[in-house]
Design a protein around this motif. Structure first.
Motif, mmCIF file in Angstrom:
data_model
loop_
_atom_site.group_PDB
_atom_site.id
_atom_site.type_symbol
_atom_site.label_atom_id
_atom_site.label_comp_id
_atom_site.label_asym_id
_atom_site.label_seq_id
_atom_site.Cartn_x
_atom_site.Cartn_y
_atom_site.Cartn_z
ATOM 1 N N GLU A 1 48.441 -0.758 43.258
ATOM 2 C CA GLU A 1 47.451 -0.636 44.078
ATOM 3 C C GLU A 1 47.669 0.810 44.927
ATOM 4 O O GLU A 1 46.866 1.516 45.067
ATOM 5 C CB GLU A 1 47.318 -1.564 45.031
ATOM 6 C CG GLU A 1 45.881 -1.448 45.924
ATOM 7 C CD GLU A 1 44.740 -1.384 44.780
ATOM 8 O OE1 GLU A 1 43.707 -0.779 45.346
ATOM 9 O OE2 GLU A 1 44.752 -2.128 43.836
ATOM 10 N N LEU A 2 48.850 1.088 45.520
ATOM 11 C CA LEU A 2 49.122 2.373 45.936
ATOM 12 C C LEU A 2 48.932 3.474 45.041
ATOM 13 O O LEU A 2 48.369 4.525 45.627
ATOM 14 C CB LEU A 2 50.639 2.193 46.636
ATOM 15 C CG LEU A 2 51.177 3.482 47.563
ATOM 16 C CD1 LEU A 2 50.219 4.016 48.436
ATOM 17 C CD2 LEU A 2 52.363 3.366 47.712
ATOM 18 N N SER A 3 49.352 3.491 43.861
ATOM 19 C CA SER A 3 49.322 4.596 43.014
ATOM 20 C C SER A 3 47.839 4.744 42.640
ATOM 21 O O SER A 3 47.371 5.707 42.479
ATOM 22 C CB SER A 3 50.085 4.069 41.807
ATOM 23 O OG SER A 3 51.332 4.138 41.849
ATOM 24 N N ARG A 4 47.314 3.742 42.420
ATOM 25 C CA ARG A 4 45.529 3.653 42.230
ATOM 26 C C ARG A 4 44.874 4.479 43.377
ATOM 27 O O ARG A 4 43.990 5.437 42.965
ATOM 28 C CB ARG A 4 45.085 2.329 41.999
ATOM 29 C CG ARG A 4 45.235 1.739 40.518
ATOM 30 C CD ARG A 4 44.363 0.606 40.261
ATOM 31 N NE ARG A 4 45.145 -0.006 39.310
ATOM 32 C CZ ARG A 4 45.333 -1.501 39.105
ATOM 33 N NH1 ARG A 4 45.234 -2.169 40.138
ATOM 34 N NH2 ARG A 4 45.753 -2.038 38.112
ATOM 35 N N ARG A 5 44.894 3.959 44.736
ATOM 36 C CA ARG A 5 44.748 4.677 45.682
ATOM 37 C C ARG A 5 44.871 6.198 45.914
ATOM 38 O O ARG A 5 44.093 7.027 46.185
ATOM 39 C CB ARG A 5 44.914 4.020 46.911
ATOM 40 C CG ARG A 5 44.235 2.622 47.171
ATOM 41 C CD ARG A 5 44.826 2.030 48.246
ATOM 42 N NE ARG A 5 44.105 0.738 48.336
ATOM 43 C CZ ARG A 5 44.304 -0.323 49.545
ATOM 44 N NH1 ARG A 5 44.957 0.122 50.688
ATOM 45 N NH2 ARG A 5 43.587 -1.242 49.427
ATOM 46 N N LEU A 6 46.233 6.387 45.663
ATOM 47 C CA LEU A 6 46.598 7.690 45.581
ATOM 48 C C LEU A 6 46.110 8.699 44.463
ATOM 49 O O LEU A 6 45.518 9.813 44.627
ATOM 50 C CB LEU A 6 48.306 8.083 45.368
ATOM 51 C CG LEU A 6 49.183 7.421 46.697
ATOM 52 C CD1 LEU A 6 50.721 7.357 46.261
ATOM 53 C CD2 LEU A 6 48.676 8.623 47.617
ATOM 54 N N GLU A 7 45.625 8.225 43.418
ATOM 55 C CA GLU A 7 44.969 8.915 41.971
ATOM 56 C C GLU A 7 43.691 9.283 42.618
ATOM 57 O O GLU A 7 43.015 10.207 42.485
ATOM 58 C CB GLU A 7 44.981 7.955 40.912
ATOM 59 C CG GLU A 7 46.365 8.193 40.128
ATOM 60 C CD GLU A 7 46.387 7.160 39.144
ATOM 61 O OE1 GLU A 7 45.325 6.836 38.482
ATOM 62 O OE2 GLU A 7 47.660 7.012 38.456
ATOM 63 N N ALA A 8 43.132 8.031 43.262
ATOM 64 C CA ALA A 8 41.492 8.167 43.886
ATOM 65 C C ALA A 8 41.437 9.324 44.665
ATOM 66 O O ALA A 8 40.509 10.227 44.960
ATOM 67 C CB ALA A 8 41.088 6.736 44.208
ATOM 68 N N LEU A 9 42.607 9.326 45.610
ATOM 69 C CA LEU A 9 42.456 10.440 46.585
ATOM 70 C C LEU A 9 42.692 11.696 46.310
ATOM 71 O O LEU A 9 41.966 12.496 46.527
ATOM 72 C CB LEU A 9 43.726 10.042 47.796
ATOM 73 C CG LEU A 9 43.725 10.964 48.950
ATOM 74 C CD1 LEU A 9 42.335 11.000 49.878
ATOM 75 C CD2 LEU A 9 44.939 10.573 49.785
ATOM 76 N N GLU A 10 43.541 11.828 45.152
ATOM 77 C CA GLU A 10 43.585 13.007 44.562
ATOM 78 C C GLU A 10 42.588 13.666 43.886
ATOM 79 O O GLU A 10 42.163 14.930 43.867
ATOM 80 C CB GLU A 10 44.882 13.049 43.559
ATOM 81 C CG GLU A 10 45.333 14.177 42.706
ATOM 82 C CD GLU A 10 45.978 15.485 43.671
ATOM 83 O OE1 GLU A 10 45.527 16.550 43.338
ATOM 84 O OE2 GLU A 10 46.309 15.142 44.690
#
Length: 159
Positions: free
Chosen positions: A91-100
């Motif tokens: 979930e953290l990776s998904r959120r970081l990708e969306a933020l990027e």
């Protein structure tokens, strides 16, 4: 104290695999979920049977810390002698990708102002122009490019 620790690991949000001599000794419920295995089927069996991934096995046997994609999950894995800790960072990776992605879109918008705010293209008359540089050949001009025909042109800055 041992009962308290055992109960804590049973309810932990981090997966724990205990092993010795290449055999699984213990697997907590979170590790069971993350590795998609049944404790009853892997305890007392070879480590690879529980991990089902040679990268995880190598890390468990040689130690270290890495982030790995395992079974459609992003796992932060830390291996110490006889212990393998698994933390799900999917979930953290998904959120970081969306933020990027949002950051890149915003950066693009800041670099490229909305079309139609500049002067019309002198070649085709289109209002769809993009500011390329705030300075042209002189300080009083800006450099634009037409989105319709690709013409690069200069125009005086407005006051």
């Amino acid at each position: 104290m041992n009962e308290l620790l055992a109960e804590a690991w049973e309810k932990a949000l981090e997966g724990l695999v205990l092993h010795r001599d290449g055999q699984v000794l213990y697997l907590n419920p979170k590790a069971e979920e993350l590795l998609e295995v049944s404790r009853e089927k892997v305890v007392g069996r070879p480590l690879l049977l529980a991990l089902r991934d040679h990268r995880l096995e190598a890390l468990a046997l040689h130690g270290g810390e890495r982030t790995l994609e395992v079974r459609s999950r992003t796992l932060r894995v830390r291996a110490l002698p006889g212990r393998l800790y698994l933390l799900d960072e999917t979930e953290l990776s998904r959120r970081l990708e969306a933020l990027e992605e949002a950051t890149q879109a915003l950066a693009h918008e800041l670099r490229t102002p909305l079309a139609g705010m500049g002067p019309p293209c002198p070649r085709c008359g289109s209002q769809e122009v993009v500011l390329k540089n705030t300075f042209g050949a002189t300080l009083c001009k800006m450099l634009y490019q037409c989105a319709a025909c690709g013409e690069v042109f200069e125009a005086f800055k407005t006051v």
